[in-house]
Write a protein that holds these residues in place. Structure first.
Motif: not given
Ligand SMILES: Nc1ncnc2c1ncn2[C@@H]1O[C@H](COP(=O)(O)OP(=O)(O)OP(=O)(O)O)[C@@H](O)[C@H]1O
Length: 241
Positions: A191-201, A203-207
């Protein structure tokens, strides 16, 4: 005649109450069939009518209200993401708090200047179709397009899927994950990696803020380790608030 009668009976047996959004129940997750695409139009649920919402908030007890206002205040006043765990034994009212918070935040974010009604600000997710149906949310797999039954080796989204999720989640602020006891560390990392990819960030969980809900004394993860075991990532920042 007899066949018509049988067909009618079959229809009645699978009838789901019209207010229950049957399309949200993803049976694939419960029986181990892969999810190929997310119905991302379904991620934003309608708000409760105001009178029902007010009754719900009034019905919360002291502890429930403390948590409710703590999260609401954080979301309204702070820029940084929050990471919180709402726990308690079966039947203490976690789902009630979750429902109240979801509606309060939906109301808050949709009233912000420039808010687009198509944006998903809040996601309600759970690890299984049954649990997702219980909160009228989505499964983690379908919301974040995570392939089922393929282990937890990260598989990046293809550009078309990534683009549609980026459009949908461009203003994603907070995710509620119910039945967190069934989410293992492999899935949590995914989930952490997926959110980083989606949010282009990076940061943990894409911020995105994460509110985990559940009871670690209830069901444990299937084919995955406990969420707090052998983490390959450093989730230290999650413990700070
Ligand atoms: N403050 C409250 N006042 C009255 N009833 C409440 C309150 N909070 C929860 N309840 C009721 O208690 C029951 C259990 O609540 P809920 O489903 O929210 O618990 P839960 O902690 O999510 O349970 P589980 O862990 O089994 O999912 C529900 O019928 C709910 O309406």
């Amino acid at each position: 005649m007899e066949k018509a009668h049988r067909d009618e009976k079959d229809k009645q047996q699978v009838k789901i109450p019209s207010n229950e959004s049957p399309e949200l129940y993803d049976i694939g997750q419960d029986i181990g069939i892969a999810v190929n695409s997310a119905n991302i139009e379904e991620l934003q649920k309608p708000r409760l009518p105001d009178s029902e919402y007010r009754t719900l908030v009034r019905s919360l007890n002291k502890k429930q209200k403390d948590f409710f206002y703590y999260v609401l205040h954080w979301c309204k006043t702070k820029q940084e993401p929050m990471y919180t765990f709402l726990t308690g034994g079966a039947g203490v009212g976690k789902s009630q708090v979750l429902k109240a918070l979801y509606n309060a935040l939906l109301k808050y974010y949709s009233s912000q200047p420039g808010s687009d009604p198509h944006d998903t600000h809040i996601l309600l997710m759970a690890p299984t179709g049954k649990a997702a149906y219980g909160i009228k949310g989505s499964t983690i797999h379908s919301a974040l397009l995570i392939p089922a039954s393929q282990g937890f080796h990260y598989k990046a989204l293809t550009s078309d899927k990534l683009n549609s999720l980026r459009v949908k989640f461009r203003n994603l602020k907070i995710i509620f994950i119910d039945e967190i006891s069934m989410v293992g560390n492999g899935m949590f990392t995914y989930i952490d990696k997926r959110l980083q990819q989606i949010m282009s960030s990076n940061n943990i969980f894409g911020g995105v803020s994460i509110i985990a809900v559940g009871d670690l004394f209830q069901l444990k993860p299937v084919f995955d380790g406990w969420i707090f075991n052998d983490l390959t990532h450093d989730y230290g920042p999650l413990a700070s608030n």
